[in-house]
Scaffold this active site. Sequence first.
Site, PDB file in Angstrom:
ATOM      1  CE  LYS A  67      -4.470  -1.298   0.441  1.00 50.12           C
ATOM      2  NZ  LYS A  67      -5.602  -0.769  -0.334  1.00 50.12           N
ATOM      3  CG  ASP A  92      -9.330  -2.335   4.686  1.00 49.68           C
ATOM      4  OD1 ASP A  92      -8.131  -2.026   4.471  1.00 49.68           O
ATOM      5  OD2 ASP A  92     -10.089  -2.721   3.791  1.00 49.68           O
TER       6      ASP A  92
END
Length: 344
Positions: A67, A92
């Site tokens: 990410k 999340d």
Amino acid sequence: MSTWYCAAKPLEWAIPAAGGEARAFHKSLSGYEPTQLVSVPQLASELAVGSVLVKDESSRLGLPAFKVLGASWACHRVLQGQPGSTLVTATDGNHGRAVARMAAHMGVAATIFVPEFVTPESTQLIADEGATVVRIDGDYDEAVRRAAIFAQQPGHALVQDTGWEGYSDVPAWIVEGYQTLLEEIDEQLGGSPDLIAVPVGVGSLAEAVVRHYRAEGRRTQRYTRVLSVEPDTASCLLASLITGKPVTVPTARTVMAGLNCGSVSVTAWPVLSSGCDAAVAVTDEDAMRALSDLARIGVSSGPSGAATLAGVRAVVSDAERREVLDLADNAVVVLLSTEGNASR
């Protein structure tokens, strides 16, 4: 048997190739190096293909997930236009931690919204990066809504990895950031795979994969099938592909927390609907089996990353599905393992 979708023949759709600005930026960051592409002969034998390779994202720029590639590039671009702003996002898990890390690196504050299903351990990891964490009563989509409202304050900027009408620049920058991972794969392989499996939450990484392998000019090379993999409790892309339009699905708790999203990003959908060859949903049990199998061969993968192995098994091990997918016995298969195993 797991639900799946497949476009029965190679797709003719193509898209202009992306530039390389994001990778140049990543190379300027301390600690950048390509992650490993691990050959796993045991899996190639099990699946009766030429080779299976795992792109191991368990350590990327000092964090245990891919990410940070998208978050770092997007944070950089956002702060170019809004210097000194407090960065805001919903997450999340790994995206929020990456935004928090980059905010600290760039000398600004960060506020991260997390849905109720995110574990206290994951929340603490985000807080440890120096961010303010706001836990909300609700799911991921609600966390995104709350973050977007909060970011409207002066001196705040939203860095969200899902798009909607009127919010598309930042999601596009995040997708651009993921291009680095795909360029590395091509260099490590010396070409393109026959099949690449990508885990899907809101669809940003899958969009990057499709953009890369459907770029204009690649039709003269090997055709790469793109397989998306989701939890059976949150298979929004699969449901949308089957329906032919974006749909929101109810979600439930899953070990694949990073994929627990009920809606496909509005900015990702046009690309995925035109260029994603196949999609499958897998169970928690299948993901955990895949996690254990990867661990035995030395690859640290969390459930969201290991989902790609579960998805390929659900498709390639079925003779009818394999035939529809047109996967040869000498095929090169790449699994994107997008996170390390936090318990290891």
